[in-house]
Design a protein around this motif. Structure first.
Motif, PDB file in Angstrom:
ATOM      1  N   ILE A  71      16.959  16.611  13.678  1.00 55.93           N
ATOM      2  CA  ILE A  71      16.159  15.520  13.115  1.00 55.93           C
ATOM      3  C   ILE A  71      15.046  16.073  12.238  1.00 55.93           C
ATOM      4  CG2 ILE A  71      14.553  13.636  13.665  1.00 55.93           C
ATOM      5  CD1 ILE A  71      16.170  13.197  16.261  1.00 55.93           C
ATOM      6  N   PHE A  72      14.327  17.053  12.743  1.00 57.50           N
ATOM      7  CA  PHE A  72      13.182  17.604  12.019  1.00 57.50           C
ATOM      8  C   PHE A  72      13.629  18.296  10.742  1.00 57.50           C
ATOM      9  CE2 PHE A  72       9.403  19.994  11.061  1.00 57.50           C
ATOM     10  CZ  PHE A  72       8.371  19.230  11.580  1.00 57.50           C
ATOM     11  N   ASP A  73      14.734  19.021  10.805  1.00 57.40           N
ATOM     12  CA  ASP A  73      15.238  19.724   9.628  1.00 57.40           C
ATOM     13  C   ASP A  73      15.656  18.747   8.534  1.00 57.40           C
ATOM     14  OD1 ASP A  73      16.125  22.427   8.512  1.00 57.40           O
ATOM     15  OD2 ASP A  73      17.991  21.300   8.371  1.00 57.40           O
ATOM     16  N   ASN A  74      16.330  17.676   8.931  1.00 54.54           N
ATOM     17  CA  ASN A  74      16.785  16.679   7.955  1.00 54.54           C
ATOM     18  C   ASN A  74      15.621  15.960   7.288  1.00 54.54           C
ATOM     19  OD1 ASN A  74      19.486  17.249   8.442  1.00 54.54           O
ATOM     20  ND2 ASN A  74      19.728  15.617   9.951  1.00 54.54           N
ATOM     21  N   ALA A  75      14.534  15.798   8.030  1.00 48.36           N
ATOM     22  CA  ALA A  75      13.374  15.063   7.516  1.00 48.36           C
ATOM     23  C   ALA A  75      12.232  15.988   7.107  1.00 48.36           C
ATOM     24  CB  ALA A  75      12.891  14.068   8.567  1.00 48.36           C
ATOM     25  N   ALA A  76      12.531  17.260   6.896  1.00 47.87           N
ATOM     26  CA  ALA A  76      11.486  18.249   6.602  1.00 47.87           C
ATOM     27  C   ALA A  76      10.563  17.856   5.445  1.00 47.87           C
ATOM     28  CB  ALA A  76      12.118  19.616   6.344  1.00 47.87           C
ATOM     29  N   THR A 119       0.839  -1.199   0.000  1.00 46.32           N
ATOM     30  CA  THR A 119       0.000   0.000   0.000  1.00 46.32           C
ATOM     31  C   THR A 119       0.877   1.254   0.000  1.00 46.32           C
ATOM     32  OG1 THR A 119      -0.057   0.189   2.415  1.00 46.32           O
ATOM     33  CG2 THR A 119      -1.753  -1.197   1.373  1.00 46.32           C
ATOM     34  N   LYS A 120       0.240   2.397  -0.237  1.00 41.15           N
ATOM     35  CA  LYS A 120       0.954   3.670  -0.141  1.00 41.15           C
ATOM     36  C   LYS A 120       1.430   3.907   1.285  1.00 41.15           C
ATOM     37  CE  LYS A 120      -2.365   6.230  -1.715  1.00 41.15           C
ATOM     38  NZ  LYS A 120      -3.109   7.468  -2.104  1.00 41.15           N
ATOM     39  N   GLU A 121       0.619   3.482   2.248  1.00 42.91           N
ATOM     40  CA  GLU A 121       1.025   3.662   3.639  1.00 42.91           C
ATOM     41  C   GLU A 121       2.309   2.901   3.927  1.00 42.91           C
ATOM     42  OE1 GLU A 121      -0.598   3.280   8.251  1.00 42.91           O
ATOM     43  OE2 GLU A 121      -1.772   2.409   6.626  1.00 42.91           O
ATOM     44  N   ASP A 122       2.463   1.728   3.331  1.00 42.18           N
ATOM     45  CA  ASP A 122       3.690   0.963   3.526  1.00 42.18           C
ATOM     46  C   ASP A 122       4.903   1.752   3.029  1.00 42.18           C
ATOM     47  OD1 ASP A 122       2.315  -1.149   4.599  1.00 42.18           O
ATOM     48  OD2 ASP A 122       2.277  -2.334   2.762  1.00 42.18           O
ATOM     49  N   ILE A 123       4.728   2.457   1.905  1.00 42.57           N
ATOM     50  CA  ILE A 123       5.825   3.278   1.383  1.00 42.57           C
ATOM     51  C   ILE A 123       6.149   4.394   2.357  1.00 42.57           C
ATOM     52  CG2 ILE A 123       6.562   4.821  -0.467  1.00 42.57           C
ATOM     53  CD1 ILE A 123       4.855   3.222  -2.401  1.00 42.57           C
ATOM     54  N   LEU A 124       5.116   5.059   2.859  1.00 41.68           N
ATOM     55  CA  LEU A 124       5.333   6.159   3.789  1.00 41.68           C
ATOM     56  C   LEU A 124       5.968   5.669   5.082  1.00 41.68           C
ATOM     57  CD1 LEU A 124       4.929   9.197   3.937  1.00 41.68           C
ATOM     58  CD2 LEU A 124       2.691   8.794   4.974  1.00 41.68           C
ATOM     59  N   VAL A 125       5.525   4.516   5.545  1.00 39.10           N
ATOM     60  CA  VAL A 125       6.118   3.933   6.751  1.00 39.10           C
ATOM     61  C   VAL A 125       7.599   3.658   6.519  1.00 39.10           C
ATOM     62  CG1 VAL A 125       6.169   1.862   8.201  1.00 39.10           C
ATOM     63  CG2 VAL A 125       3.986   2.944   7.647  1.00 39.10           C
ATOM     64  N   GLY A 126       7.927   3.153   5.324  1.00 35.70           N
ATOM     65  CA  GLY A 126       9.318   2.900   4.991  1.00 35.70           C
ATOM     66  C   GLY A 126      10.140   4.181   4.967  1.00 35.70           C
ATOM     67  N   GLU A 168      -5.640   9.266  10.199  1.00 38.31           N
ATOM     68  CA  GLU A 168      -6.403   8.029  10.359  1.00 38.31           C
ATOM     69  C   GLU A 168      -5.549   6.784  10.128  1.00 38.31           C
ATOM     70  OE1 GLU A 168      -9.725   8.278   7.743  1.00 38.31           O
ATOM     71  OE2 GLU A 168     -10.537  10.100   8.656  1.00 38.31           O
ATOM     72  N   LEU A 169      -4.315   6.997   9.671  1.00 40.05           N
ATOM     73  CA  LEU A 169      -3.429   5.875   9.396  1.00 40.05           C
ATOM     74  C   LEU A 169      -2.473   5.645  10.561  1.00 40.05           C
ATOM     75  CD1 LEU A 169      -2.499   6.658   5.677  1.00 40.05           C
ATOM     76  CD2 LEU A 169      -4.362   5.226   6.540  1.00 40.05           C
ATOM     77  N   THR A 170      -1.929   4.459  10.634  1.00 35.63           N
ATOM     78  CA  THR A 170      -1.010   4.102  11.715  1.00 35.63           C
ATOM     79  C   THR A 170       0.178   5.049  11.778  1.00 35.63           C
ATOM     80  OG1 THR A 170      -1.622   1.774  11.491  1.00 35.63           O
ATOM     81  CG2 THR A 170       0.428   2.258  12.658  1.00 35.63           C
ATOM     82  N   VAL A 171       0.727   5.387  10.620  1.00 40.13           N
ATOM     83  CA  VAL A 171       1.915   6.231  10.591  1.00 40.13           C
ATOM     84  C   VAL A 171       1.619   7.610  11.160  1.00 40.13           C
ATOM     85  CG1 VAL A 171       1.499   7.049   8.217  1.00 40.13           C
ATOM     86  CG2 VAL A 171       3.826   6.999   9.145  1.00 40.13           C
ATOM     87  N   GLY A 172       0.415   8.120  10.915  1.00 43.91           N
ATOM     88  CA  GLY A 172       0.045   9.411  11.466  1.00 43.91           C
ATOM     89  C   GLY A 172      -0.106   9.361  12.971  1.00 43.91           C
ATOM     90  N   GLN A 173      -0.709   8.304  13.472  1.00 46.77           N
ATOM     91  CA  GLN A 173      -0.898   8.149  14.919  1.00 46.77           C
ATOM     92  C   GLN A 173       0.439   7.983  15.626  1.00 46.77           C
ATOM     93  OE1 GLN A 173      -3.793   8.524  16.740  1.00 46.77           O
ATOM     94  NE2 GLN A 173      -2.249   8.561  18.354  1.00 46.77           N
ATOM     95  N   GLU A 174       1.365   7.268  14.994  1.00 43.09           N
ATOM     96  CA  GLU A 174       2.677   7.072  15.603  1.00 43.09           C
ATOM     97  C   GLU A 174       3.413   8.394  15.739  1.00 43.09           C
ATOM     98  OE1 GLU A 174       4.536   4.221  13.075  1.00 43.09           O
ATOM     99  OE2 GLU A 174       3.681   2.491  14.145  1.00 43.09           O
ATOM    100  N   VAL A 221      13.619   8.067  10.461  1.00 39.81           N
ATOM    101  CA  VAL A 221      13.366   9.215  11.331  1.00 39.81           C
ATOM    102  C   VAL A 221      12.581   8.783  12.566  1.00 39.81           C
ATOM    103  CG1 VAL A 221      11.235   9.954  10.198  1.00 39.81           C
ATOM    104  CG2 VAL A 221      12.615  11.621  11.396  1.00 39.81           C
ATOM    105  N   GLY A 222      11.715   7.801  12.407  1.00 38.82           N
ATOM    106  CA  GLY A 222      10.989   7.270  13.560  1.00 38.82           C
ATOM    107  C   GLY A 222      11.929   6.673  14.582  1.00 38.82           C
ATOM    108  N   ARG A 223      12.923   5.940  14.103  1.00 41.66           N
ATOM    109  CA  ARG A 223      13.906   5.353  15.020  1.00 41.66           C
ATOM    110  C   ARG A 223      14.739   6.449  15.698  1.00 41.66           C
ATOM    111  NH1 ARG A 223      13.439   1.323  11.113  1.00 41.66           N
ATOM    112  NH2 ARG A 223      14.865   2.309   9.640  1.00 41.66           N
ATOM    113  N   GLU A 224      15.050   7.508  14.950  1.00 46.19           N
ATOM    114  CA  GLU A 224      15.794   8.618  15.548  1.00 46.19           C
ATOM    115  C   GLU A 224      14.976   9.292  16.650  1.00 46.19           C
ATOM    116  OE1 GLU A 224      18.334  11.261  12.979  1.00 46.19           O
ATOM    117  OE2 GLU A 224      17.186  10.279  11.406  1.00 46.19           O
ATOM    118  N   LEU A 225      13.684   9.490  16.384  1.00 41.56           N
ATOM    119  CA  LEU A 225      12.818  10.118  17.382  1.00 41.56           C
ATOM    120  C   LEU A 225      12.666   9.226  18.610  1.00 41.56           C
ATOM    121  CD1 LEU A 225      10.026  11.669  15.121  1.00 41.56           C
ATOM    122  CD2 LEU A 225      11.833  12.882  16.360  1.00 41.56           C
TER     123      LEU A 225
END
Length: 200
Positions: free
Chosen positions: A98-103, A55-62, A118-124, A67-71
């Motif tokens: 972190i935020f600047d690099n992933a802007a 899914t597209k969400e899988d791409i976004l999660v990837g 509404e997606l998992t990635v947004g909630q995380e 950055v998620g691990r950095e946070l």
């Protein structure tokens, strides 16, 4: 794909899919991007995309994985520190980098907030932001002080997007924004001291 970053010719198919999808997400938005368009841009079949991302969400999660691990590492570090102004300033400084690099990724989330919330990635991301805010403010501090601490975090969030409209070197702008956020954080302690009154 006008205005979108070009996919790296080297590298594996998974990375190229992420590169092209990122470009489309930035250019036209998450919701208006399809896996078919990503496949066509790369000159591969849709099943070839599905092999890597269902899914597209899988791409976004990837895309957000690193950055998620950095946070998460930053939050873990923050929880181990004394709740001093110095520690909180350092937390803001690390978060700024972190935020600047992933802007670009955060810009996608901001532009598509209604859909991604509404997606998992947004909630995380919301959960991580909440955790960072909790590390910056003290629950027993006056409300005005807590507001300033949370506002320091939001200054980095929304200020990063506004920096593109300000002239200057990228790093100079990041540091100026960090200074503004740090001033807010520091002022929270002044509010706290006023509320506590002079020491006996």
């Amino acid at each position: 794909m006008n205005g979108a970053p070009q996919a790296r010719r080297g590298g594996n198919t998974r990375q190229r899919i992420q590169d092209v999808a990122l470009g489309f997400f930035l250019e036209r938005g998450y919701e208006k991007t399809s896996l078919r368009e990503v496949a066509d841009e790369l000159g591969i079949s849709k099943p070839a995309v599905y092999y890597h991302f269902k899914t597209k969400e899988d791409i976004l999660v990837g895309l957000l994985g690193d950055v998620g691990r950095e946070l998460d590492a930053l939050i873990a570090w923050g929880r181990e520190q004394p709740r001093t102004l110095e520690s909180k300033r350092e937390l803001l400084a690390r978060y700024s980098v972190i935020f600047d690099n992933a802007a670009p990724l955060f810009r996608i989330m901001q532009q598509n907030i209604a859909t991604l919330s509404e997606l998992t990635v947004g909630q995380e991301f919301t959960d991580r932001t909440t955790a960072l805010a909790a590390l910056l403010k003290d629950a027993d501090a006056p409300m005005a002080a807590q507001v300033r601490c949370v506002s320091a975090l939001l200054t980095l969030h929304f200020g990063t997007f506004a920096l593109e409209y300000i002239d200057g070197a990228a790093e100079d702008k990041r540091l100026a924004l960090l200074d503004s956020a740090t001033e807010l954080l520091t002022s929270a302690y002044a509010v706290q001291e006023t509320a506590d009154g002079p020491a006996a």
